[in-house]
Every structure is written in C-alpha cells, then in structure tokens.
Design an enzyme around this catalytic site. Structure first.
Site, PDB file in Angstrom:
ATOM      1  CE1 TYR A 142      -3.056   3.056   0.634  1.00 43.82           C
ATOM      2  CE2 TYR A 142      -3.763   2.015   2.663  1.00 43.82           C
ATOM      3  CZ  TYR A 142      -3.880   3.025   1.734  1.00 43.82           C
ATOM      4  OH  TYR A 142      -4.836   3.999   1.912  1.00 43.82           O
ATOM      5  CE  LYS A 169      -5.927   1.163  -0.850  1.00 44.37           C
ATOM      6  NZ  LYS A 169      -5.974   2.545  -1.150  1.00 44.37           N
TER       7      LYS A 169
HETATM    8  O1  MN9 Z   1      -7.174   4.637  -1.025  1.00 41.30           O
HETATM    9  C1  MN9 Z   1      -8.606   6.442  -0.728  1.00 41.30           C
HETATM   10  N1  MN9 Z   1      -7.611   7.159  -0.047  1.00 41.30           N
HETATM   11  C2  MN9 Z   1      -7.588   7.237   1.262  1.00 41.30           C
HETATM   12  C3  MN9 Z   1      -8.060   5.247  -1.372  1.00 41.30           C
HETATM   13  O2  MN9 Z   1      -8.343   6.679   1.964  1.00 41.30           O
HETATM   14  C4  MN9 Z   1      -6.527   8.058   1.826  1.00 41.30           C
HETATM   15  C5  MN9 Z   1      -9.276   7.269  -1.814  1.00 41.30           C
HETATM   16  O3  MN9 Z   1     -10.361   6.508  -2.269  1.00 41.30           O
HETATM   17  C6  MN9 Z   1      -9.736   8.635  -1.337  1.00 41.30           C
HETATM   18  O4  MN9 Z   1     -10.537   8.516  -0.199  1.00 41.30           O
HETATM   19  C7  MN9 Z   1     -10.547   9.361  -2.401  1.00 41.30           C
HETATM   20  C8  MN9 Z   1     -10.918  10.776  -1.984  1.00 41.30           C
HETATM   21  O5  MN9 Z   1      -9.781  11.601  -1.975  1.00 41.30           O
HETATM   22  O6  MN9 Z   1      -9.829   9.377  -3.583  1.00 41.30           O
END
Ligand code: MN9
Length: 301
Positions: A142, A169
C-alpha cells in the site's frame, strides 16, 4: 525466482475500500455488514479491500479488525474477491491479522508500511519480506503518498520483485511512478488509489482501482473502467467529471463521514465514524443530497 507468485488476473477491477460501520455508541455494527456487501456487489464491483484507511483501521483494536475481516468474508460468501488490509506498526500485529485473513478465506493481503517511528528503509522492506514469508497469500504493497515513511520509488520497485508481492495499491498523484511499476513488472496488479484520478490511473496502465467512493458509486466506476478498456475516453471523462463533482463535496464535509452519509441517503445504513472524525450535520446532508440526485441522473442517462 522460481517461487515467485504469478499475479491472478481476477484481482484486477474496481474494489470498494469498504467502510466499517459503527453504531451510535461507537461499537462495531456487524449486523449492518450483509446489506452493505450485497448492495455494493449489485453495483458490479470486483470485490472489497477490507480494513484500510477508509475502514478506519487505525481507530480499531486488532480484535475488532479481525472480527470485521471475518464478518465481511461471511457476508460475501465467495461471491467476489477479498483483500485484507493488515497494516500496523508492529510486524507481529500484521501477522496476527494476516492469519485471521488466511483463515477467513481472503484472496490477498495488503499493508501500509510500518509508520510513526522513523524506521529505516531496510527495516520497512524487511517488514514486507516477513509478511511475505510468513503468510501464504499474495501481498499488495500500500503506497500511500506521504505515509510511506522513508521508502523511495526505487524501494517500491524493489519490493515488486519479492516472491509474494503481486502488486501495489498506489494512492499517489505520481502516475509516472504507476507506469514505472507496470513497466518494471508488467504482470503485476497495480491499483489506482485516488478516485478523483481513476481515469488517469487506468489510462497510465493501472489494472484496477481501490477507493472510498466506490462504496456508493461503484457502478459509475465500473462503467468508467469499461469505457477506458474499450477506448471510449470521452465517455470515461464525462463519468470522471460527474464523480469529481461528488468527490469535491465529500472532501468539503470529510470523505469518510461523507461516504457513510451518502450511503444512508441512498437507503443503506453504514453507521457513523469514530472520533476524532466529525459527525455530519444537516447542512452537510443537504449538500450530499444534491450529489445523490446527480448520481441518479447519471445512472438513468
Ligand atoms: O485509497 C482512498 N484514499 C484514502 C483510497 O483513503 C486516503 C481514496 O479513495 C480517497 O478517499 C478518495 C478521496 O480523496 O480518492
């Protein structure tokens, strides 16, 4: 490297970074899991990334995290792919969660690098090597922007050569690095992390995407990914723009509390977030209601 895992292609696609529902008193609300899982699967997503940032992993005890991993696997009942986020500061905690994921039948595990302490690059890489050596599941690193400690781009590329590491990821705006991951190991499974850049990530070679907003607009992103795969970029861009109108509002109200509020407005109780996340207000809900209308109009159109 003969013992190297071949990444499974069925781990590609749109994965919801599933929210963890909490009751008003803050307790884990496992009773809400089946309806949430069913609703999201009906939207056509490939599976769930369970217990990550969106899942409020670091606001829970290890026992709660393990209980949630089990509850999701039970509700999914083999209908989709499941990735367990087992990241923690202590390697032993990751291993304990990883074993729970193995027992519950997960398809892969994933972990944020060990954080808070200034672990050296070698310590962080050794942490991943231990997870790979001890847990009989494919491992997805990640990469979360500023939260990767001292790991450099070169370290991440090096980790992609580890026998059990099958992908990354990539929650980062550095899409050049995403493309370098694919160039370095074309068969790896690379996930775009920022939903607001999903189209760009897929265009640069991502095999899929893992994100918060796929909890309530997974169907839009399934359509977007299909449009990209078919080369229909104008259509994909229109979908991304609609999504980003919603994401801009979510960022204003708080992405995780806002996501749970969106689900509630759509008729699916996802509970609340744990403090210090704020509770949404009526004013927030009114703004979010306009987003629900926009998404309904897009689904119809
Ligand atoms: O990993 C999410 N990132 C976090 C994916 O949780 C830090 C994203 O889906 C964000 O929540 C999204 C909104 O900025 O892109």
């Amino acid at each position: 490297m003969s013992d190297r895992l071949v990444p499974r292609r069925d781990l590609a696609g749109i994965f919801s970074a599933l929210v963890t529902p909490f009751a008003a008193d803050g307790a884990l609300a496992l009773d809400l899991v089946p309806a949430l899982v069913n609703r999201q699967l009906a939207q056509g997503i490939a599976g769930f990334y369970v217990g990550g940032s969106t899942g409020e992993a670091f606001l829970q005890s290890l026992d709660e995290r393990a209980a949630f991993l089990r509850a999701v696997a039970k509700a999914a009942a083999g209908r989709c792919r499941l990735i367990a986020h087992v990241g923690a500061v202590a390697t032993a905690d990751c291993l304990a969660l990883g074993r729970a994921a193995v027992e519950a039948g997960y398809d892969a595990i994933s972990a944020i690098p060990p954080f808070y302490y200034d672990f050296s690059r070698d310590e962080a890489k050794a942490h991943y090597r231990t997870l790979g050596a001890e847990l009989p599941l494919p491992l997805i690193v990640y990469n979360f922007g500023g939260r990767v400690g001292r790991l450099t781009s070169e370290d991440l590329l090096e980790l992609l050569d580890e026998p059990r590491v099958i992908g990354v990821k990539h929650t980062s705006q550095d899409l050049h690095l995403l493309e370098r991951f694919k160039r370095h190991r074309p068969e790896a499974v690379i996930y775009n992390g920022y939903d607001e850049m999903c189209l760009a990530g897929l265009a640069m070679g991502a095999d899929g995407a893992i994100g918060t907003t796929y909890n309530f607009m997974g169907d839009l992103f399934v359509r977007l990914a299909a449009a990209v795969a078919a080369g229909r970029l104008t259509e994909a861009r229109a979908l991304q723009v609609t999504a980003n109108r919603v994401i801009d509002v979510l960022i204003e109200v708080g992405v995780f509390p806002g996501t749970k509020a969106m689900l509630a407005l759509m008729g699916f109780d996802a509970g609340t977030c744990r403090p210090p996340f704020r509770a949404v207000t009526d004013a927030d809900r009114a703004k979010l209601a306009t987003c629900v209308d926009l998404l309904r109009a897009t689904a119809a159109g």
